[in-house]
Design a protein around this motif. Structure first.
Motif, PDB file in Angstrom:
ATOM      1  N   SER A   1       0.841  -1.204   0.000  1.00 34.24           N
ATOM      2  CA  SER A   1       0.000   0.000   0.000  1.00 34.24           C
ATOM      3  C   SER A   1       0.871   1.247   0.000  1.00 34.24           C
ATOM      4  O   SER A   1       0.592   2.223  -0.708  1.00 34.24           O
ATOM      5  CB  SER A   1      -0.924   0.007   1.224  1.00 34.24           C
ATOM      6  OG  SER A   1      -1.805  -1.085   1.207  1.00 34.24           O
ATOM      7  N   LEU A   2       1.930   1.215   0.791  1.00 39.93           N
ATOM      8  CA  LEU A   2       2.843   2.358   0.857  1.00 39.93           C
ATOM      9  C   LEU A   2       3.531   2.571  -0.491  1.00 39.93           C
ATOM     10  O   LEU A   2       3.649   3.702  -0.970  1.00 39.93           O
ATOM     11  CB  LEU A   2       3.864   2.138   1.967  1.00 39.93           C
ATOM     12  CG  LEU A   2       4.832   3.279   2.272  1.00 39.93           C
ATOM     13  CD1 LEU A   2       5.210   3.266   3.744  1.00 39.93           C
ATOM     14  CD2 LEU A   2       6.096   3.192   1.428  1.00 39.93           C
ATOM     15  N   VAL A   3       3.985   1.472  -1.111  1.00 38.49           N
ATOM     16  CA  VAL A   3       4.656   1.575  -2.408  1.00 38.49           C
ATOM     17  C   VAL A   3       3.717   2.199  -3.440  1.00 38.49           C
ATOM     18  O   VAL A   3       4.115   3.070  -4.230  1.00 38.49           O
ATOM     19  CB  VAL A   3       5.134   0.193  -2.882  1.00 38.49           C
ATOM     20  CG1 VAL A   3       5.657   0.271  -4.316  1.00 38.49           C
ATOM     21  CG2 VAL A   3       6.219  -0.349  -1.957  1.00 38.49           C
ATOM     22  N   ARG A   4       2.462   1.774  -3.428  1.00 39.78           N
ATOM     23  CA  ARG A   4       1.503   2.303  -4.392  1.00 39.78           C
ATOM     24  C   ARG A   4       1.257   3.797  -4.168  1.00 39.78           C
ATOM     25  O   ARG A   4       1.160   4.573  -5.133  1.00 39.78           O
ATOM     26  CB  ARG A   4       0.178   1.547  -4.311  1.00 39.78           C
ATOM     27  CG  ARG A   4      -0.816   1.999  -5.374  1.00 39.78           C
ATOM     28  CD  ARG A   4      -2.050   1.150  -5.403  1.00 39.78           C
ATOM     29  NE  ARG A   4      -2.821   1.243  -4.172  1.00 39.78           N
ATOM     30  CZ  ARG A   4      -4.056   0.765  -4.042  1.00 39.78           C
ATOM     31  NH1 ARG A   4      -4.632   0.131  -5.040  1.00 39.78           N
ATOM     32  NH2 ARG A   4      -4.705   0.892  -2.903  1.00 39.78           N
ATOM     33  N   ILE A   5       1.161   4.228  -2.906  1.00 39.23           N
ATOM     34  CA  ILE A   5       0.951   5.643  -2.615  1.00 39.23           C
ATOM     35  C   ILE A   5       2.132   6.467  -3.118  1.00 39.23           C
ATOM     36  O   ILE A   5       1.967   7.523  -3.737  1.00 39.23           O
ATOM     37  CB  ILE A   5       0.737   5.857  -1.105  1.00 39.23           C
ATOM     38  CG1 ILE A   5      -0.599   5.259  -0.664  1.00 39.23           C
ATOM     39  CG2 ILE A   5       0.774   7.349  -0.768  1.00 39.23           C
ATOM     40  CD1 ILE A   5      -0.805   5.278   0.835  1.00 39.23           C
ATOM     41  N   VAL A   6       3.374   5.984  -2.858  1.00 40.37           N
ATOM     42  CA  VAL A   6       4.562   6.701  -3.318  1.00 40.37           C
ATOM     43  C   VAL A   6       4.561   6.803  -4.839  1.00 40.37           C
ATOM     44  O   VAL A   6       4.842   7.869  -5.411  1.00 40.37           O
ATOM     45  CB  VAL A   6       5.846   5.994  -2.824  1.00 40.37           C
ATOM     46  CG1 VAL A   6       7.080   6.616  -3.481  1.00 40.37           C
ATOM     47  CG2 VAL A   6       5.956   6.083  -1.305  1.00 40.37           C
ATOM     48  N   ALA A   7       4.217   5.708  -5.522  1.00 46.27           N
ATOM     49  CA  ALA A   7       4.173   5.718  -6.983  1.00 46.27           C
ATOM     50  C   ALA A   7       3.161   6.742  -7.498  1.00 46.27           C
ATOM     51  O   ALA A   7       3.466   7.551  -8.383  1.00 46.27           O
ATOM     52  CB  ALA A   7       3.834   4.327  -7.506  1.00 46.27           C
TER      53      ALA A   7
ATOM     54  N   HIS B   1       4.048  10.380  -7.210  1.00 45.20           N
ATOM     55  CA  HIS B   1       5.044  10.785  -8.189  1.00 45.20           C
ATOM     56  C   HIS B   1       4.484  10.774  -9.608  1.00 45.20           C
ATOM     57  O   HIS B   1       5.230  11.027 -10.578  1.00 45.20           O
ATOM     58  CB  HIS B   1       6.279   9.879  -8.112  1.00 45.20           C
ATOM     59  CG  HIS B   1       7.185  10.176  -6.970  1.00 45.20           C
ATOM     60  ND1 HIS B   1       6.951   9.730  -5.685  1.00 45.20           N
ATOM     61  CD2 HIS B   1       8.330  10.916  -6.903  1.00 45.20           C
ATOM     62  CE1 HIS B   1       7.913  10.162  -4.886  1.00 45.20           C
ATOM     63  NE2 HIS B   1       8.760  10.882  -5.598  1.00 45.20           N
ATOM     64  N   GLY B   2       3.195  10.478  -9.749  1.00 46.31           N
ATOM     65  CA  GLY B   2       2.594  10.419 -11.073  1.00 46.31           C
ATOM     66  C   GLY B   2       2.853   9.120 -11.800  1.00 46.31           C
ATOM     67  O   GLY B   2       2.635   9.018 -13.010  1.00 46.31           O
ATOM     68  N   GLY B   3       3.326   8.107 -11.067  1.00 49.24           N
ATOM     69  CA  GLY B   3       3.633   6.818 -11.663  1.00 49.24           C
ATOM     70  C   GLY B   3       2.631   5.755 -11.273  1.00 49.24           C
ATOM     71  O   GLY B   3       1.518   6.057 -10.831  1.00 49.24           O
ATOM     72  N   ASP B   4       3.044   4.507 -11.411  1.00 48.55           N
ATOM     73  CA  ASP B   4       2.179   3.403 -11.015  1.00 48.55           C
ATOM     74  C   ASP B   4       3.031   2.194 -10.650  1.00 48.55           C
ATOM     75  O   ASP B   4       4.253   2.202 -10.819  1.00 48.55           O
ATOM     76  CB  ASP B   4       1.181   3.044 -12.130  1.00 48.55           C
ATOM     77  CG  ASP B   4       1.876   2.775 -13.455  1.00 48.55           C
ATOM     78  OD1 ASP B   4       2.794   1.938 -13.485  1.00 48.55           O
ATOM     79  OD2 ASP B   4       1.512   3.411 -14.472  1.00 48.55           O
ATOM     80  N   VAL B   5       2.372   1.176 -10.140  1.00 45.18           N
ATOM     81  CA  VAL B   5       3.071  -0.040  -9.737  1.00 45.18           C
ATOM     82  C   VAL B   5       2.206  -1.232 -10.137  1.00 45.18           C
ATOM     83  O   VAL B   5       0.976  -1.182 -10.033  1.00 45.18           O
ATOM     84  CB  VAL B   5       3.374  -0.033  -8.221  1.00 45.18           C
ATOM     85  CG1 VAL B   5       2.109   0.069  -7.396  1.00 45.18           C
ATOM     86  CG2 VAL B   5       4.185  -1.252  -7.809  1.00 45.18           C
ATOM     87  N   ALA B   6       2.845  -2.274 -10.641  1.00 46.65           N
ATOM     88  CA  ALA B   6       2.130  -3.471 -11.093  1.00 46.65           C
ATOM     89  C   ALA B   6       2.816  -4.712 -10.537  1.00 46.65           C
ATOM     90  O   ALA B   6       4.045  -4.731 -10.359  1.00 46.65           O
ATOM     91  CB  ALA B   6       2.092  -3.526 -12.622  1.00 46.65           C
ATOM     92  N   LEU B   7       2.020  -5.715 -10.251  1.00 42.15           N
ATOM     93  CA  LEU B   7       2.540  -6.946  -9.656  1.00 42.15           C
ATOM     94  C   LEU B   7       2.077  -8.156 -10.446  1.00 42.15           C
ATOM     95  O   LEU B   7       0.921  -8.251 -10.845  1.00 42.15           O
ATOM     96  CB  LEU B   7       2.078  -7.049  -8.197  1.00 42.15           C
ATOM     97  CG  LEU B   7       2.497  -8.291  -7.393  1.00 42.15           C
ATOM     98  CD1 LEU B   7       2.709  -7.910  -5.925  1.00 42.15           C
ATOM     99  CD2 LEU B   7       1.453  -9.402  -7.482  1.00 42.15           C
ATOM    100  N   ARG B   8       3.011  -9.080 -10.677  1.00 44.30           N
ATOM    101  CA  ARG B   8       2.698 -10.386 -11.248  1.00 44.30           C
ATOM    102  C   ARG B   8       3.265 -11.447 -10.311  1.00 44.30           C
ATOM    103  O   ARG B   8       4.340 -11.255  -9.736  1.00 44.30           O
ATOM    104  CB  ARG B   8       3.321 -10.557 -12.634  1.00 44.30           C
ATOM    105  CG  ARG B   8       2.787  -9.620 -13.706  1.00 44.30           C
ATOM    106  CD  ARG B   8       3.462  -9.898 -15.045  1.00 44.30           C
ATOM    107  NE  ARG B   8       4.900  -9.734 -14.923  1.00 44.30           N
ATOM    108  CZ  ARG B   8       5.799 -10.434 -15.634  1.00 44.30           C
ATOM    109  NH1 ARG B   8       5.388 -11.370 -16.469  1.00 44.30           N
ATOM    110  NH2 ARG B   8       7.095 -10.209 -15.485  1.00 44.30           N
TER     111      ARG B   8
END
Length: 284
Positions: A249-255, A258-265
């Motif tokens: 959750s923290l990683v997603r908020i930081v992303a 910053h105007g970015g995103d995060v994806a997981l497989r």
């Protein structure tokens, strides 16, 4: 123990028993609030259909209120529990007291992490030009030293481009980016067995830098993948080790900040890959 005080019949309860019950009560509060949070999020689906930007703004606002409410509900009872347990400590500490104290400490840590998450939601980024490659190397080296000191065997490799040029600097908050990358690395080490491989890769894509942390760890079951971004959620296998369920959750908020995103497989029994994409320029 019982007695009569001022005409009122009083039943005394051992402090350890009361503390254990209080810890369980606080845990139930966390669970109830989490269930309410998930139900609210499901109700937002219709709002998303009516207008994505409006729904996202409502989501962020409700998220901040949820974290603040959870912090408020937990902070005072956890402090009271820890104070009562500390007062009971003596030369001989009972096993029940030890268990209750450990769980109270765990809840106190959870409250602190929730407060940090709520603060992160509302704080402004302290932007500067950031060498993401340097942060990746520093965090990977630091984790490797920590694991070695604890006698934990993980094979960590970092593969960042140097030709025809290195990864470009990005506009961002170096402290928050370091926290996000460290969370991904720690998760890879935590949810894997001895000798597992952790590979960190970086690539420049059109207008952005992507950092990938991949591992040969336990992986996540298909039916659990949709929940990995939920606060406090932990997979069935992840519960074997200590954790709060707030790292991703923290990683997603930081992303997102910053105007970015995060994806997981992930594949259960094979491992997990998380890709953190960060725009090079603000608004890119």
């Amino acid at each position: 123990m019982s007695g009569v005080l001022g005409g009122t019949f009083v039943v005394g309860v051992p402090v350890v028993t009361a503390a254990v019950a209080a810890v369980l009560l606080v845990a139930l509060v966390v669970f109830a609030l989490w269930i309410g949070r998930r139900a609210w999020r499901r109700g937002l689906e219709d709002a998303h259909a009516r207008g994505r930007s409006e729904a996202e703004a409502a989501e962020r606002d409700a998220h901040r209120r949820f974290l603040s409410r959870l912090d408020h509900e937990l902070k005072n009872p956890v402090t009271a529990i820890r104070t009562a347990l500390a007062a009971e400590e003596g030369d001989e500490v009972s096993p029940n007291l030890t268990v209750a104290a450990a769980q109270a400490d765990r809840l106190a840590l959870l409250v602190g992490e929730l407060r940090a998450l709520a603060s992160l939601e509302s704080r402004e980024l302290d932007r500067e030009q950031v060498d993401v490659a340097a942060i990746v190397r520093e965090e990977a080296d630091a984790l490797g030293r920590e694991l070695s000191a604890r006698g934990v065997a993980r094979e960590i490799s970092v593969d960042l481009p140097t030709a025809p040029w290195p990864l470009p600097e990005i506009s961002g908050d170096p402290d928050l980016l370091a926290v996000a990358i460290r969370n991904l690395l720690v998760n890879a080490a935590k949810y894997s067995d001895e000798g597992a491989r952790i590979e960190v890769r970086g690539v420049e894509e059109t207008g952005s830098v992507t950092i990938e942390v991949a591992d040969t760890g336990w992986g996540i079951a298909d039916d659990e993948l949709a929940q990995v971004w939920d606060e406090l959620w932990r997979g069935a296998h992840a519960r074997k080790v200590e954790g709060s369920g707030l790292g991703l959750s923290l990683v997603r908020i930081v992303a997102h900040k910053h105007g970015g995103d995060v994806a997981l497989r992930s594949q259960h029994g094979r491992g997990t890959s998380v890709r953190l994409r960060l725009p090079i320029r603000v608004g890119a």
